[in-house]
Design a protein around this motif. Structure first.
Motif, mmCIF file in Angstrom:
data_model
loop_
_atom_site.group_PDB
_atom_site.id
_atom_site.type_symbol
_atom_site.label_atom_id
_atom_site.label_comp_id
_atom_site.label_asym_id
_atom_site.label_seq_id
_atom_site.Cartn_x
_atom_site.Cartn_y
_atom_site.Cartn_z
ATOM 1 N N GLN A 1 0.823 -1.219 0.000
ATOM 2 C CA GLN A 1 0.000 0.000 0.000
ATOM 3 C C GLN A 1 0.851 1.260 0.000
ATOM 4 O OE1 GLN A 1 -3.488 0.112 -0.281
ATOM 5 N NE2 GLN A 1 -3.021 2.243 -0.713
ATOM 6 N N ALA A 2 1.952 1.271 0.757
ATOM 7 C CA ALA A 2 2.806 2.463 0.806
ATOM 8 C C ALA A 2 3.400 2.766 -0.567
ATOM 9 C CB ALA A 2 3.909 2.285 1.844
ATOM 10 N N ALA A 3 3.862 1.753 -1.262
ATOM 11 C CA ALA A 3 4.440 1.955 -2.598
ATOM 12 C C ALA A 3 3.371 2.403 -3.592
ATOM 13 C CB ALA A 3 5.119 0.673 -3.076
ATOM 14 N N LEU A 4 2.156 1.857 -3.466
ATOM 15 C CA LEU A 4 1.057 2.271 -4.335
ATOM 16 C C LEU A 4 0.701 3.737 -4.079
ATOM 17 C CD1 LEU A 4 -1.118 1.674 -6.448
ATOM 18 C CD2 LEU A 4 -2.580 0.866 -4.575
ATOM 19 N N ASP A 5 0.615 4.112 -2.810
ATOM 20 C CA ASP A 5 0.318 5.505 -2.467
ATOM 21 C C ASP A 5 1.369 6.442 -3.042
ATOM 22 O OD1 ASP A 5 -1.952 4.711 -1.079
ATOM 23 O OD2 ASP A 5 -0.975 4.811 0.900
ATOM 24 N N TYR A 6 2.647 6.043 -2.962
ATOM 25 C CA TYR A 6 3.721 6.879 -3.484
ATOM 26 C C TYR A 6 3.640 6.981 -5.013
ATOM 27 C CZ TYR A 6 8.332 8.875 -4.223
ATOM 28 O OH TYR A 6 9.355 9.696 -4.610
ATOM 29 N N ALA A 7 3.331 5.891 -5.680
ATOM 30 C CA ALA A 7 3.183 5.925 -7.142
ATOM 31 C C ALA A 7 2.025 6.835 -7.540
ATOM 32 C CB ALA A 7 2.972 4.514 -7.694
ATOM 33 N N LEU A 8 0.911 6.749 -6.831
ATOM 34 C CA LEU A 8 -0.241 7.612 -7.115
ATOM 35 C C LEU A 8 0.116 9.083 -6.896
ATOM 36 C CD1 LEU A 8 -3.046 5.427 -5.512
ATOM 37 C CD2 LEU A 8 -2.807 5.981 -7.954
ATOM 38 N N LYS A 9 0.919 9.356 -5.862
ATOM 39 C CA LYS A 9 1.355 10.723 -5.593
ATOM 40 C C LYS A 9 2.233 11.235 -6.743
ATOM 41 C CE LYS A 9 3.563 13.435 -1.955
ATOM 42 N NZ LYS A 9 4.177 13.368 -0.613
ATOM 43 N N ARG A 10 3.150 10.389 -7.235
ATOM 44 C CA ARG A 10 3.997 10.770 -8.373
ATOM 45 C C ARG A 10 3.147 11.053 -9.606
ATOM 46 N NH1 ARG A 10 6.778 6.095 -7.009
ATOM 47 N NH2 ARG A 10 6.466 5.163 -9.058
ATOM 48 N N ILE A 11 2.171 10.206 -9.826
ATOM 49 C CA ILE A 11 1.291 10.372 -10.984
ATOM 50 C C ILE A 11 0.537 11.698 -10.881
ATOM 51 C CG2 ILE A 11 -0.777 9.469 -12.132
ATOM 52 C CD1 ILE A 11 0.310 6.624 -11.310
ATOM 53 N N ARG A 12 -0.041 11.970 -9.724
ATOM 54 C CA ARG A 12 -0.779 13.227 -9.533
ATOM 55 C C ARG A 12 0.128 14.433 -9.762
ATOM 56 N NH1 ARG A 12 -3.336 10.406 -5.436
ATOM 57 N NH2 ARG A 12 -1.862 11.135 -3.877
ATOM 58 N N ARG A 13 1.351 14.406 -9.188
ATOM 59 C CA ARG A 13 2.276 15.536 -9.332
ATOM 60 C C ARG A 13 2.617 15.793 -10.790
ATOM 61 N NH1 ARG A 13 7.096 14.163 -6.055
ATOM 62 N NH2 ARG A 13 5.997 12.998 -4.512
ATOM 63 N N VAL A 14 2.946 14.744 -11.516
ATOM 64 C CA VAL A 14 3.311 14.910 -12.927
ATOM 65 C C VAL A 14 2.132 15.435 -13.730
ATOM 66 C CG1 VAL A 14 3.938 13.650 -15.035
ATOM 67 C CG2 VAL A 14 5.178 13.216 -12.907
ATOM 68 N N MET A 15 0.962 14.875 -13.518
ATOM 69 C CA MET A 15 -0.208 15.293 -14.294
ATOM 70 C C MET A 15 -0.589 16.742 -13.977
ATOM 71 S SD MET A 15 -0.625 12.793 -16.271
ATOM 72 C CE MET A 15 -2.113 13.298 -17.090
ATOM 73 N N ILE A 16 -0.513 17.144 -12.726
ATOM 74 C CA ILE A 16 -0.836 18.527 -12.361
ATOM 75 C C ILE A 16 0.195 19.481 -12.953
ATOM 76 C CG2 ILE A 16 -0.910 20.152 -10.417
ATOM 77 C CD1 ILE A 16 -2.259 17.861 -8.803
ATOM 78 N N LYS A 17 1.460 19.089 -12.912
ATOM 79 C CA LYS A 17 2.524 19.942 -13.450
ATOM 80 C C LYS A 17 2.406 20.082 -14.969
ATOM 81 C CE LYS A 17 7.526 20.507 -13.343
ATOM 82 N NZ LYS A 17 8.780 19.954 -12.849
ATOM 83 N N ARG A 18 2.173 18.977 -15.661
ATOM 84 C CA ARG A 18 2.112 19.014 -17.122
ATOM 85 C C ARG A 18 0.789 19.567 -17.648
ATOM 86 N NH1 ARG A 18 5.441 14.043 -19.764
ATOM 87 N NH2 ARG A 18 7.284 14.274 -18.464
ATOM 88 N N TYR A 19 -0.272 19.367 -16.890
ATOM 89 C CA TYR A 19 -1.609 19.791 -17.331
ATOM 90 C C TYR A 19 -2.327 20.533 -16.207
ATOM 91 C CZ TYR A 19 -0.422 16.341 -20.843
ATOM 92 O OH TYR A 19 0.227 15.637 -21.819
ATOM 93 N N PRO A 20 -1.873 21.754 -15.871
ATOM 94 C CA PRO A 20 -2.475 22.477 -14.742
ATOM 95 C C PRO A 20 -3.957 22.816 -14.939
ATOM 96 C CG PRO A 20 -0.969 23.897 -15.970
ATOM 97 C CD PRO A 20 -0.834 22.502 -16.535
#
Length: 90
Positions: free
Chosen positions: A66-85
């Motif tokens: 679960q911790a690794a999944l949460d971290y991957a989801l956080k990375r995904i959110r950060r990249v998507m928000i940065k690239r597509y604000p």
């Protein structure tokens, strides 16, 4: 004869609504995946989510806890928000 003409009629049939939606979904997922070249774990999470996996099923699909999944989801959110604000559109 009519039997020989039938396959030509079916061969030119327009795409079905289902095939159009699947193609569009494939394009969307492919676009998102391209944002994560080199991050196989994030790509697996995206593929799992696009396939309707959640919770334990998603963790098992990706092969993480679960911790690794949460971290991957956080990375995904950060990249998507940065690239597509303003939100992502295909």
């Amino acid at each position: 004869t009519p039997d020989k003409a039938m396959p030509a009629v079916f061969a030119s049939a327009p795409p079905t609504p289902e095939s159009i939606l699947l193609d569009r979904e494939s394009d969307i997922v492919g676009g998102i995946l391209s944002c994560f070249d080199g991050d196989e774990e994030a790509q697996m999470v995206i593929l799992g989510l696009s396939g309707g996996r959640r919770g334990k099923d998603l963790r098992e699909f990706v092969g993480v806890d679960q911790a690794a999944l949460d971290y991957a989801l956080k990375r995904i959110r950060r990249v998507m928000i940065k690239r597509y604000p303003n939100g992502w559109t295909p």
